[in-house]
Motif scaffolding. Sequence first.
Motif, PDB file in Angstrom:
ATOM      1  N   LYS A  98       0.828  -1.198   0.000  1.00 59.24           N
ATOM      2  CA  LYS A  98       0.000   0.000   0.000  1.00 59.24           C
ATOM      3  C   LYS A  98       0.871   1.260   0.000  1.00 59.24           C
ATOM      4  O   LYS A  98       1.947   1.272   0.582  1.00 59.24           O
ATOM      5  N   PRO A  99       0.386   2.335  -0.626  1.00 57.47           N
ATOM      6  CA  PRO A  99       1.154   3.591  -0.661  1.00 57.47           C
ATOM      7  C   PRO A  99       1.491   4.117   0.732  1.00 57.47           C
ATOM      8  O   PRO A  99       2.542   4.732   0.924  1.00 57.47           O
ATOM      9  N   GLN A 100       0.611   3.854   1.691  1.00 60.00           N
ATOM     10  CA  GLN A 100       0.864   4.346   3.037  1.00 60.00           C
ATOM     11  C   GLN A 100       2.159   3.777   3.636  1.00 60.00           C
ATOM     12  O   GLN A 100       2.831   4.429   4.433  1.00 60.00           O
ATOM     13  N   GLN A 101       2.504   2.532   3.228  1.00 62.57           N
ATOM     14  CA  GLN A 101       3.719   1.925   3.750  1.00 62.57           C
ATOM     15  C   GLN A 101       4.954   2.640   3.207  1.00 62.57           C
ATOM     16  O   GLN A 101       5.921   2.883   3.934  1.00 62.57           O
ATOM     17  N   VAL A 102       4.945   3.001   1.915  1.00 65.13           N
ATOM     18  CA  VAL A 102       6.058   3.758   1.340  1.00 65.13           C
ATOM     19  C   VAL A 102       6.158   5.117   2.016  1.00 65.13           C
ATOM     20  O   VAL A 102       7.254   5.613   2.305  1.00 65.13           O
ATOM     21  N   GLN A 103       4.998   5.737   2.291  1.00 61.78           N
ATOM     22  CA  GLN A 103       4.994   7.022   2.981  1.00 61.78           C
ATOM     23  C   GLN A 103       5.664   6.894   4.352  1.00 61.78           C
ATOM     24  O   GLN A 103       6.455   7.759   4.754  1.00 61.78           O
ATOM     25  N   ARG A 104       5.357   5.802   5.061  1.00 55.57           N
ATOM     26  CA  ARG A 104       5.960   5.604   6.383  1.00 55.57           C
ATOM     27  C   ARG A 104       7.465   5.364   6.266  1.00 55.57           C
ATOM     28  O   ARG A 104       8.246   5.864   7.079  1.00 55.57           O
ATOM     29  N   TYR A 105       7.866   4.569   5.257  1.00 52.78           N
ATOM     30  CA  TYR A 105       9.285   4.339   5.043  1.00 52.78           C
ATOM     31  C   TYR A 105      10.039   5.663   4.880  1.00 52.78           C
ATOM     32  O   TYR A 105      11.062   5.905   5.535  1.00 52.78           O
ATOM     33  N   GLU A 106       9.524   6.502   3.994  1.00 52.24           N
ATOM     34  CA  GLU A 106      10.230   7.742   3.689  1.00 52.24           C
ATOM     35  C   GLU A 106      10.153   8.731   4.841  1.00 52.24           C
ATOM     36  O   GLU A 106      11.115   9.472   5.091  1.00 52.24           O
ATOM     37  N   ALA A 107       9.042   8.747   5.544  1.00 51.07           N
ATOM     38  CA  ALA A 107       8.886   9.674   6.663  1.00 51.07           C
ATOM     39  C   ALA A 107       9.832   9.329   7.816  1.00 51.07           C
ATOM     40  O   ALA A 107      10.225  10.194   8.599  1.00 51.07           O
ATOM     41  N   THR A 108      10.225   8.040   7.896  1.00 50.72           N
ATOM     42  CA  THR A 108      11.108   7.589   8.983  1.00 50.72           C
ATOM     43  C   THR A 108      12.511   7.245   8.482  1.00 50.72           C
ATOM     44  O   THR A 108      13.264   6.544   9.159  1.00 50.72           O
ATOM     45  N   ASN A 109      12.867   7.756   7.276  1.00 47.91           N
ATOM     46  CA  ASN A 109      14.182   7.458   6.701  1.00 47.91           C
ATOM     47  C   ASN A 109      14.452   5.957   6.595  1.00 47.91           C
ATOM     48  O   ASN A 109      15.568   5.488   6.813  1.00 47.91           O
ATOM     49  N   TYR A 110      13.417   5.208   6.256  1.00 45.96           N
ATOM     50  CA  TYR A 110      13.500   3.762   6.028  1.00 45.96           C
ATOM     51  C   TYR A 110      13.983   2.992   7.254  1.00 45.96           C
ATOM     52  O   TYR A 110      14.461   1.855   7.134  1.00 45.96           O
ATOM     53  N   MET A 111      13.865   3.583   8.444  1.00 49.20           N
ATOM     54  CA  MET A 111      14.336   2.907   9.644  1.00 49.20           C
ATOM     55  C   MET A 111      13.540   1.638   9.937  1.00 49.20           C
ATOM     56  O   MET A 111      14.051   0.701  10.563  1.00 49.20           O
ATOM     57  N   SER A 112      12.295   1.583   9.495  1.00 53.86           N
ATOM     58  CA  SER A 112      11.464   0.416   9.777  1.00 53.86           C
ATOM     59  C   SER A 112      11.546  -0.640   8.684  1.00 53.86           C
ATOM     60  O   SER A 112      10.916  -1.698   8.786  1.00 53.86           O
ATOM     61  N   ALA A 113      12.329  -0.367   7.627  1.00 51.12           N
ATOM     62  CA  ALA A 113      12.429  -1.315   6.512  1.00 51.12           C
ATOM     63  C   ALA A 113      13.480  -2.378   6.808  1.00 51.12           C
ATOM     64  O   ALA A 113      14.532  -2.099   7.387  1.00 51.12           O
ATOM     65  N   SER A 114      13.208  -3.604   6.414  1.00 48.42           N
ATOM     66  CA  SER A 114      14.165  -4.695   6.585  1.00 48.42           C
ATOM     67  C   SER A 114      15.267  -4.577   5.533  1.00 48.42           C
ATOM     68  O   SER A 114      15.137  -3.847   4.543  1.00 48.42           O
ATOM     69  N   LEU A 115      16.361  -5.305   5.752  1.00 47.08           N
ATOM     70  CA  LEU A 115      17.459  -5.288   4.784  1.00 47.08           C
ATOM     71  C   LEU A 115      16.997  -5.772   3.420  1.00 47.08           C
ATOM     72  O   LEU A 115      17.348  -5.187   2.382  1.00 47.08           O
ATOM     73  N   SER A 116      16.207  -6.848   3.400  1.00 51.87           N
ATOM     74  CA  SER A 116      15.725  -7.370   2.121  1.00 51.87           C
ATOM     75  C   SER A 116      14.859  -6.343   1.409  1.00 51.87           C
ATOM     76  O   SER A 116      14.896  -6.225   0.177  1.00 51.87           O
TER      77      SER A 116
END
Length: 421
Positions: A98-116
């Motif tokens: 969902k677009p909201q997940q990309v928004q969260r990634y970018e808003a938090t500098n991808y801190m919540s994104a996994s390495l993969s």
Amino acid sequence: MIYTDRQFQITRTELAKLEAALAGIPSKQDWVQKAQYDALQSQVSDLQADMAEYEMLKLGKVAFAETCSLRELPRVLVQARIARGFSQTDLADRLNMKPQQVQRYEATNYMSASLSRLIEVASILSVKVSESFEAAHNETSGAIFAWHNAEDVSWSRLPIKEMVKRGWLSVAPNESPIVAVRNFFVQAAGPQFATALHRKKVRAGNVPNEFALLAWQARVLHVARRLQEANPMKTFELNDTWLGELTRLTRQKDGPTQARELLAEKGITLVVERHLPGTYLDGAAMLSASSQPVIALTLRYDRLDNFWFVLFHEVGHVFLHLMQGLRFDFFDEENGDKTDRIELEADDFALNTLIPATAWEQCLSRFVLTEEAVLTDADNLGISASIIAGRIRKERNDFTLLTRLVGQDSVRKQLETKDGT
């Protein structure tokens, strides 16, 4: 940083408000009004810079860093998305989220994104990551560089201007310099030399610029191929019976020239090529595309003692490592790490081939530090006095000793030509 068109419009509205507030401050200001004006002007400048960056990325008028450090990665991923013309929704579609997940990634500098997930996003946006590792003790002993394949190399980071200046590379009027340098490397060295099959092992006191290293290697292999085509060579054999002959050449005035000829007879190509800024090189050993050993020297120190030690060190790599299945290209700074097992093996090979350990123990010049003692020992051993003088200076860490015997300015004039051959 601005992430979306909507944020851009909001920023534009906010900027208009700040500019109106600035206009309302009188030209004649007391200290309070001056402080207000400066604070507002700072905010206006920040917003203007953010808007300009976003507009240029959207219009393709500015390039983003396609190769970045891990610290820079979150920002570069956002820049890359904008420059590719992707909205957050477009990227989300490619990630099946969902677009909201990309928004969260970018808003938090991808801190919540996994390495993969980071790897997946970087792949979609064609962003490459470059990072180095330094040991905890912060004492640099060298480096190892490897690429998965030639496509992983950021060709734009090679020292193109310096390569053109040296005549290694020419760029046609309408040709992209990046395309030209990639073609040069593939033609000179072959794409396999930018893969994990040809890892670059560097012995140095400083971590070198890997792109300058790659460019220098391409030049060396280009010259080696020309030499081999001009004078077809025998296949190298793992037979060291001729090393005594090479050692005896150190006594000859034109010893370096004869050494290159002898190496060629035995299937080893010797190339002399000045190092590039940022590489800190004295010598290197590698295999050509035809699996022939290639030794390259920079003659960074134009002295006989340095020439002979570095040459025999690289010959050691050929016998001990290159031809024994250890698939590295070796790049060496003479005064690099003193604890690396592989480099110590090459050092011992050089020292003991030039002067066997038992013979060195009997050399009077080790204790009587005079030119006469060095010359006497050199006569007894049948080698150049520069080798003994250089070894004494190095072991005592005193490079003011025996300066007249080390053969200053005696090598480059013999071996170096304008085209490297």
